[in-house]
Design a protein around this motif. Structure first.
Motif, PDB file in Angstrom:
ATOM      1  N   ASN A 287       0.875  -1.174   0.000  1.00 27.73           N
ATOM      2  CA  ASN A 287       0.000   0.000   0.000  1.00 27.73           C
ATOM      3  C   ASN A 287       0.908   1.218   0.000  1.00 27.73           C
ATOM      4  O   ASN A 287       1.489   1.561   1.019  1.00 27.73           O
ATOM      5  CB  ASN A 287      -0.894  -0.016   1.243  1.00 27.73           C
ATOM      6  CG  ASN A 287      -2.012   1.003   1.158  1.00 27.73           C
ATOM      7  OD1 ASN A 287      -1.862   2.038   0.536  1.00 27.73           O
ATOM      8  ND2 ASN A 287      -3.138   0.702   1.804  1.00 27.73           N
TER       9      ASN A 287
ATOM     10  N   LYS B 267      -2.989  11.470 -14.716  1.00 25.10           N
ATOM     11  CA  LYS B 267      -3.173  10.492 -15.779  1.00 25.10           C
ATOM     12  C   LYS B 267      -2.954  11.069 -17.170  1.00 25.10           C
ATOM     13  O   LYS B 267      -2.333  10.454 -18.025  1.00 25.10           O
ATOM     14  CB  LYS B 267      -4.570   9.891 -15.678  1.00 25.10           C
ATOM     15  CG  LYS B 267      -4.803   8.702 -16.582  1.00 25.10           C
ATOM     16  CD  LYS B 267      -6.131   8.049 -16.269  1.00 25.10           C
ATOM     17  CE  LYS B 267      -6.330   6.801 -17.098  1.00 25.10           C
ATOM     18  NZ  LYS B 267      -7.604   6.128 -16.782  1.00 25.10           N
TER      19      LYS B 267
ATOM     20  N   ASN C   5      -2.055  -1.544  -3.776  1.00 25.41           N
ATOM     21  CA  ASN C   5      -2.897  -0.352  -3.742  1.00 25.41           C
ATOM     22  C   ASN C   5      -1.963   0.846  -3.873  1.00 25.41           C
ATOM     23  O   ASN C   5      -1.258   1.207  -2.928  1.00 25.41           O
ATOM     24  CB  ASN C   5      -3.684  -0.281  -2.431  1.00 25.41           C
ATOM     25  CG  ASN C   5      -4.757   0.795  -2.469  1.00 25.41           C
ATOM     26  OD1 ASN C   5      -4.680   1.729  -3.261  1.00 25.41           O
ATOM     27  ND2 ASN C   5      -5.754   0.665  -1.611  1.00 25.41           N
TER      28      ASN C   5
ATOM     29  N   LYS D  83       2.019   5.256  -1.497  1.00 31.14           N
ATOM     30  CA  LYS D  83       1.849   6.524  -2.195  1.00 31.14           C
ATOM     31  C   LYS D  83       3.180   6.850  -2.865  1.00 31.14           C
ATOM     32  O   LYS D  83       4.233   6.799  -2.222  1.00 31.14           O
ATOM     33  CB  LYS D  83       1.465   7.635  -1.215  1.00 31.14           C
ATOM     34  CG  LYS D  83       1.176   8.965  -1.880  1.00 31.14           C
ATOM     35  CD  LYS D  83       0.691  10.001  -0.877  1.00 31.14           C
ATOM     36  CE  LYS D  83       0.371  11.312  -1.588  1.00 31.14           C
ATOM     37  NZ  LYS D  83      -0.108  12.343  -0.630  1.00 31.14           N
TER      38      LYS D  83
ATOM     39  N   ILE E  38      -4.656  -1.907  -7.780  1.00 32.85           N
ATOM     40  CA  ILE E  38      -5.459  -0.687  -7.871  1.00 32.85           C
ATOM     41  C   ILE E  38      -4.508   0.493  -7.969  1.00 32.85           C
ATOM     42  O   ILE E  38      -3.673   0.715  -7.085  1.00 32.85           O
ATOM     43  CB  ILE E  38      -6.368  -0.539  -6.643  1.00 32.85           C
ATOM     44  CG1 ILE E  38      -7.309  -1.746  -6.546  1.00 32.85           C
ATOM     45  CG2 ILE E  38      -7.167   0.760  -6.718  1.00 32.85           C
ATOM     46  CD1 ILE E  38      -8.096  -1.797  -5.249  1.00 32.85           C
ATOM     47  N   VAL E  39      -4.638   1.247  -9.054  1.00 30.45           N
ATOM     48  CA  VAL E  39      -3.760   2.391  -9.277  1.00 30.45           C
ATOM     49  C   VAL E  39      -4.618   3.650  -9.412  1.00 30.45           C
ATOM     50  O   VAL E  39      -5.439   3.766 -10.325  1.00 30.45           O
ATOM     51  CB  VAL E  39      -2.890   2.214 -10.535  1.00 30.45           C
ATOM     52  CG1 VAL E  39      -2.022   3.447 -10.750  1.00 30.45           C
ATOM     53  CG2 VAL E  39      -2.027   0.969 -10.405  1.00 30.45           C
ATOM     54  N   ASN E  40      -4.446   4.562  -8.477  1.00 32.30           N
ATOM     55  CA  ASN E  40      -5.103   5.859  -8.554  1.00 32.30           C
ATOM     56  C   ASN E  40      -4.097   6.841  -9.130  1.00 32.30           C
ATOM     57  O   ASN E  40      -3.235   7.358  -8.425  1.00 32.30           O
ATOM     58  CB  ASN E  40      -5.558   6.308  -7.165  1.00 32.30           C
ATOM     59  CG  ASN E  40      -6.142   7.712  -7.176  1.00 32.30           C
ATOM     60  OD1 ASN E  40      -6.558   8.210  -8.217  1.00 32.30           O
ATOM     61  ND2 ASN E  40      -6.151   8.350  -6.018  1.00 32.30           N
ATOM     62  N   GLU E  41      -4.198   7.079 -10.425  1.00 26.84           N
ATOM     63  CA  GLU E  41      -3.181   7.848 -11.137  1.00 26.84           C
ATOM     64  C   GLU E  41      -3.575   9.327 -11.169  1.00 26.84           C
ATOM     65  O   GLU E  41      -4.481   9.735 -11.888  1.00 26.84           O
ATOM     66  CB  GLU E  41      -3.014   7.310 -12.548  1.00 26.84           C
ATOM     67  CG  GLU E  41      -1.798   7.842 -13.259  1.00 26.84           C
ATOM     68  CD  GLU E  41      -1.585   7.155 -14.594  1.00 26.84           C
ATOM     69  OE1 GLU E  41      -0.695   7.585 -15.322  1.00 26.84           O
ATOM     70  OE2 GLU E  41      -2.318   6.196 -14.906  1.00 26.84           O
ATOM     71  N   LYS E  42      -2.888  10.117 -10.376  1.00 27.91           N
ATOM     72  CA  LYS E  42      -3.277  11.508 -10.182  1.00 27.91           C
ATOM     73  C   LYS E  42      -3.099  12.353 -11.435  1.00 27.91           C
ATOM     74  O   LYS E  42      -3.924  13.201 -11.752  1.00 27.91           O
ATOM     75  CB  LYS E  42      -2.449  12.087  -9.029  1.00 27.91           C
ATOM     76  CG  LYS E  42      -2.954  13.404  -8.495  1.00 27.91           C
ATOM     77  CD  LYS E  42      -2.197  13.753  -7.228  1.00 27.91           C
ATOM     78  CE  LYS E  42      -2.762  14.999  -6.585  1.00 27.91           C
ATOM     79  NZ  LYS E  42      -2.048  15.335  -5.345  1.00 27.91           N
TER      80      LYS E  42
ATOM     81  N   ASP F   3      -1.287   4.816  -4.868  1.00 28.84           N
ATOM     82  CA  ASP F   3      -1.765   6.193  -5.086  1.00 28.84           C
ATOM     83  C   ASP F   3      -0.585   6.970  -5.654  1.00 28.84           C
ATOM     84  O   ASP F   3       0.344   7.313  -4.927  1.00 28.84           O
ATOM     85  CB  ASP F   3      -2.229   6.792  -3.760  1.00 28.84           C
ATOM     86  CG  ASP F   3      -2.808   8.188  -3.927  1.00 28.84           C
ATOM     87  OD1 ASP F   3      -2.902   8.657  -5.075  1.00 28.84           O
ATOM     88  OD2 ASP F   3      -3.164   8.811  -2.914  1.00 28.84           O
ATOM     89  N   CYS F   4      -0.618   7.202  -6.957  1.00 27.96           N
ATOM     90  CA  CYS F   4       0.578   7.770  -7.598  1.00 27.96           C
ATOM     91  C   CYS F   4       0.222   8.971  -8.463  1.00 27.96           C
ATOM     92  O   CYS F   4      -0.938   9.211  -8.802  1.00 27.96           O
ATOM     93  CB  CYS F   4       1.294   6.723  -8.436  1.00 27.96           C
ATOM     94  SG  CYS F   4       0.333   6.108  -9.823  1.00 27.96           S
TER      95      CYS F   4
ATOM     96  N   SER G 215       1.455   6.582 -13.387  1.00 21.66           N
ATOM     97  CA  SER G 215       1.589   5.127 -13.313  1.00 21.66           C
ATOM     98  C   SER G 215       2.879   4.670 -13.979  1.00 21.66           C
ATOM     99  O   SER G 215       3.678   3.951 -13.392  1.00 21.66           O
ATOM    100  CB  SER G 215       0.387   4.457 -13.983  1.00 21.66           C
ATOM    101  OG  SER G 215       0.667   3.108 -14.246  1.00 21.66           O
TER     102      SER G 215
END
Length: 815
Positions: free
Chosen positions: A361, A415, A387, A363, A409-413, A389-390, A393
């Motif tokens: 997990n 993108k 998980n 960041k 799960i990739v939360n690509e800030k 948070d980047c 990616s």
């Protein structure tokens, strides 16, 4: 629970057994204080004699119960070491106290300097306690960086310096509980040994204010069965590095070999280049488990340094159960430092295979930071239950042959950052690169609000040149301002699209001479240098003649716009907070208005750097008379600035009028750093004090979105919340100018953090209020003032480049 290595081998009981080491377990204890060792002297020979005596008499425990300085010591079989709480072993800074010997360093065996504490050919010993081993490395660090200034091709080993602990050809050695600090070189180096434990140890070497170069935490070099557990790393290089040999024939040298069956667990990583690094001086790393980690501010979790001049295999690597922050989760690229094939033509291609990362997990900025290359094969990677948070990616399945992804799960800030970048570059070229009025050569126009070019924005063109590797715009900008200087020597403060040229205020903000000199260095245009030299001297004459009316030897602000700090509390009480005018007509800046002048800190910092630049130009042009003249003026100016503006009790520099110091805590304090008035070495104590007390203080300038143009603790701060306010808002101009000083003074990490904050807001307001000139320092809200502001756009492009947020990590935003 992990019970096997990735090759299927069951984890040995060695890794599981826990046994606390107790001083009472030793029948024979030898307290250093009892053996006539003078703590005020370096008595290496006496300490060594005691170690030899303990060994000759059946072994025992050497107890450090004070503070002692020493050179290289060699421990013998059955001689353990205990450091009592508050005790310390301090390394001698004299390299002569470490006689040359045949040893192992940087993947090679040969003649080099021993470590402070050497454990060679020993079995079943402990190094434990609550004391400190202090490498006393600052003189070595300074010498290292000075050597690199002198010789850019210098290598690590050219700076002669010891490691702290070297364990070689040994078995059953445990390090437990001690602290290692300030190492000159590597901290713990374990070579060709088995069954080694490093437990509960704190390892620290600084990144600021002096970078401690090559101060790896633990280097494992050709070893088997090593446990690294419950440690804390805060080092200016790799925390844990697996080595084993380097060079094109490294696989044929008996001194080199494989690292295998190594477990690294439950460690905390503060600053480090990488938590775990494979290489670069390595030929084979196999069956490595790295688990249960916390990363707070590392650059990478796993870094595979793959040398194209060394045969290498990295395989069966498991990264499991980690959390926190790191710039990258996995980083792989060719490592070409000191590249040398030495004539070998049959070098096998390197392989990195069977890498598994699970239950993380994290960041991060870029979680998949892998460069495709024909110099190695990447195959059989597995990512499971991640998980992330980047910001970016970076993921590309085509880089690795056979990559398996499960529950990632990739939360690509950021993108669509690359698309935005292309849009911004296109718009910048169309809307900002153009000629002004009748002058044909293109410059950078500030915005639709400010239709023209201002002296305070000249740095935009320099940064544009740095980003595009094209300094033609910067050159035409410098030439335009020089050509339009008036007969009195003043450089115009603006050139507008309507043809008007401004001389009603100074508004220099960054030494124009210095910026012009940068353009000369980039273009080697000697004619430009000569023109700049002549005009800079005339400009200085203008300041001394017209802008030092209080006879303090310091430049004065006549009107508010002189500093470019519109709507600032520092202007309170001034009659002319904008410019001086009679009957709505702007009056020439050389004429003192009917108001008391104010000695301005920032204007004098600008002059300081201008005097320094003239001196540098005089050296190039061989004008020996002016070298001495402007050196003297520069020293006098600094002395006057300290005598008149510095408040010793507050540790702050204030503007001054006829009534004394005007105690407004304005961002003019940054000019002392921007223009390098404060010497990195001579003024170090004051630099640290100002930076920590004000600049990095969240109750002063280090707000949620730094830096406000006025300290938030200043009495005038909230009264000046209005658009285009240098008494409240954080300005893009301040943020961009930080590139002139924060790295130089050792605050790179802080500047990176600042850039991330600004970049976040540029993305947030990209469609509604794109690239405004200022942000609310508390909330980050864009004021909406001067949208599509050239400085903000340059700051956006620079942040992407500097923070390496795109897959092509060294992207140059060419236009």
């Amino acid at each position: 629970m992990i019970t096997n290595f990735l090759d299927g081998k069951e984890i040995d009981s060695f890794f599981i057994e826990e046994k606390n080491i107790n001083i009472n377990d030793f029948n024979k204890k030898y307290y250093l204080k009892d053996y006539n060792i003078n703590p005020d002297l370096i008595e290496t020979n006496k300490i060594q004699d005691l170690i030899d005596y303990i060994s000759d008499n059946g072994g025992g425990l050497l107890v450090i119960d004070g503070i002692y300085k020493t050179g290289a010591l060699y421990f013998k079989d059955k001689v353990s070491l205990y450091l009592k709480k508050d005790s310390k072993i301090i390394a001698s800074e004299n390299i002569n106290d470490y006689p040359l010997c045949f040893t192992r360093i940087e993947g090679e065996s040969g003649l080099y300097y021993p470590a402070l504490l050497n454990f060679i050919g020993v079995n079943t010993i402990q190094i434990f306690g609550e004391g400190i081993i202090d490498g006393n490395g600052s003189s070595h660090w300074k010498s290292f960086w000075n050597r690199f200034k002198w010789n850019k091709n210098a290598k690590n080993k050219d700076e002669q310096r010891p490691r702290l602990i070297f364990i070689s050809n040994s078995n059953n050695v445990t390090i437990d509980g001690i602290s290692l600090i300030n190492s000159p070189f590597w901290n713990i180096h374990i070579y060709k040994s088995e069954y080694i434990k490093v437990l509960n140890t704190n390892i620290f070497s600084p990144e600021v204010p002096i970078k401690a170069p090559s101060t790896d935490g633990v280097d494992v070099d050709y070893c088997k069965y090593v446990l690294i557990k419950n440690n804390t790393f805060d080092v200016n290089d790799d925390a844990i590095s697996l080595k084993g040999g380097k060079g094109p024939y490294a696989d044929k040298d008996f001194h080199n070999g494989i690292n295998e069956y190594i477990i690294i667990e439950n460690n905390t990583f503060k600053f480090c280049h990488s938590c775990l690094t494979l290489g670069s001086e390595s030929i084979h790393n196999k069956d490595i488990i790295f688990k249960d980690f916390i990363s707070l501010e590392s650059n990478n979790i796993l870094w595979c340094k793959i040398r194209p001049d060394t045969p290498q295999i990295y395989e069966n690597i498991l990264i499991d159960n980690g959390k926190g922050y790191s710039k990258a989760l996995i980083y792989i690229r060719p490592w070409t430092q000191y590249y040398d094939l030495k004539g070998r033509k049959d070098l096998p291609i390197n392989i990195c295979r069977n890498i598994k990362i699970s239950n993380v997990n994290l960041k991060c900025d870029n979680y998949f930071k892998i460069t495709k290359s024909n110099q190695y094969i990447l195959k059989d990677f597995e990512f499971d239950n991640l998980n992330i948070d980047c910001l970016i990616s970076g993921f590309d399945s085509n880089i690795v042959d056979n990559i398996k992804i499960n529950n990632v799960i990739v939360n690509e800030k950021y993108k669509d950052l690359e698309n935005k970048l292309e849009e911004v570059k296109k718009r910048f070229k169309e809307e900002h690169i153009k000629s002004v009025s009748k002058y044909k050569n293109p410059v950078i126009v500030v915005s639709n609000t400010y239709k023209g070019i201002w002296l305070e924005h000249v740095y935009d063109s320099i940064m544009y040149g740095n980003l595009t590797d094209d300094f033609s715009i910067a050159k035409s900008t410098i030439n335009l301002f020089l050509d339009l200087a008036n007969d009195k020597g003043q450089i115009p403060c603006f050139i507008k699209d309507d043809g008007s040229i401004g001389f009603s205020q100074i508004q220099e903000c960054v030494s124009f001479a210095r910026l012009g000199f940068i353009v000369y260095e980039k273009t080697n245009d000697l004619e430009l240098l000569k023109k700049l030299y002549d005009k800079s001297i005339k400009y200085v004459d203008f300041l001394y003649k017209y802008r030092m009316t209080m006879n303090k030897g310091l430049v004065e602000m006549f009107v508010g716009y002189d500093t470019g700090h519109d709507n600032s509390g520092r202007l309170d009480g001034m009659k002319y907070k904008g410019y001086y005018s009679i009957n709505n007509e702007r009056i020439d800046s050389s004429i003192k208005p009917d108001d008391n002048p104010i000695i301005a800190v920032d204007l004098n910092c600008n002059l300081y750097m201008t005097l320094n630049t003239i001196k540098e130009m005089a050296i190039i042009l061989n004008d020996s008379k002016n070298i001495l003249k402007y050196d003297k003026l520069q020293r006098e100016l600094k002395r006057n600035l300290f005598n008149v503006c510095f408040d010793e009790e507050d540790s702050f520099f204030y503007d001054v009028d006829i009534n004394g110091k005007r105690k407004y805590k304005s961002s003019s304090i940054f000019s002392l750093f921007i223009e390098r008035v404060l010497d990195k070495d001579k003024d170090k104590e004051l630099i640290d004090k100002i930076y920590n007390k004000y600049i990095k203080n969240p109750n002063e300038f280090w707000t949620n979105y730094p830096f406000p143009s006025m300290s938030i603790s200043d009495k005038s701060f909230k009264e000046h919340k209005k658009p285009n306010s240098w008494g409240y808002y954080s300005q893009a101009l301040i943020a961009l100018r930080c590139s002139l000083w924060m790295d130089y003074y050792g605050y790179k990490k802080d500047y990176d953090e600042l850039l991330y904050k600004w970049l976040d807001k540029f993305i947030e307001y990209y469609y509604d209020m794109p690239f405004g000139q200022e942000l609310d320092p508390i909330t980050g809200e864009c004021s909406g003032c001067s949208l599509n502001y050239s400085t903000s756009i340059i700051l956006f492009l620079y942040a992407i480049r500097r923070l390496k947020l795109l897959q092509s990590h060294d992207i140059i935003p060419t236009f």
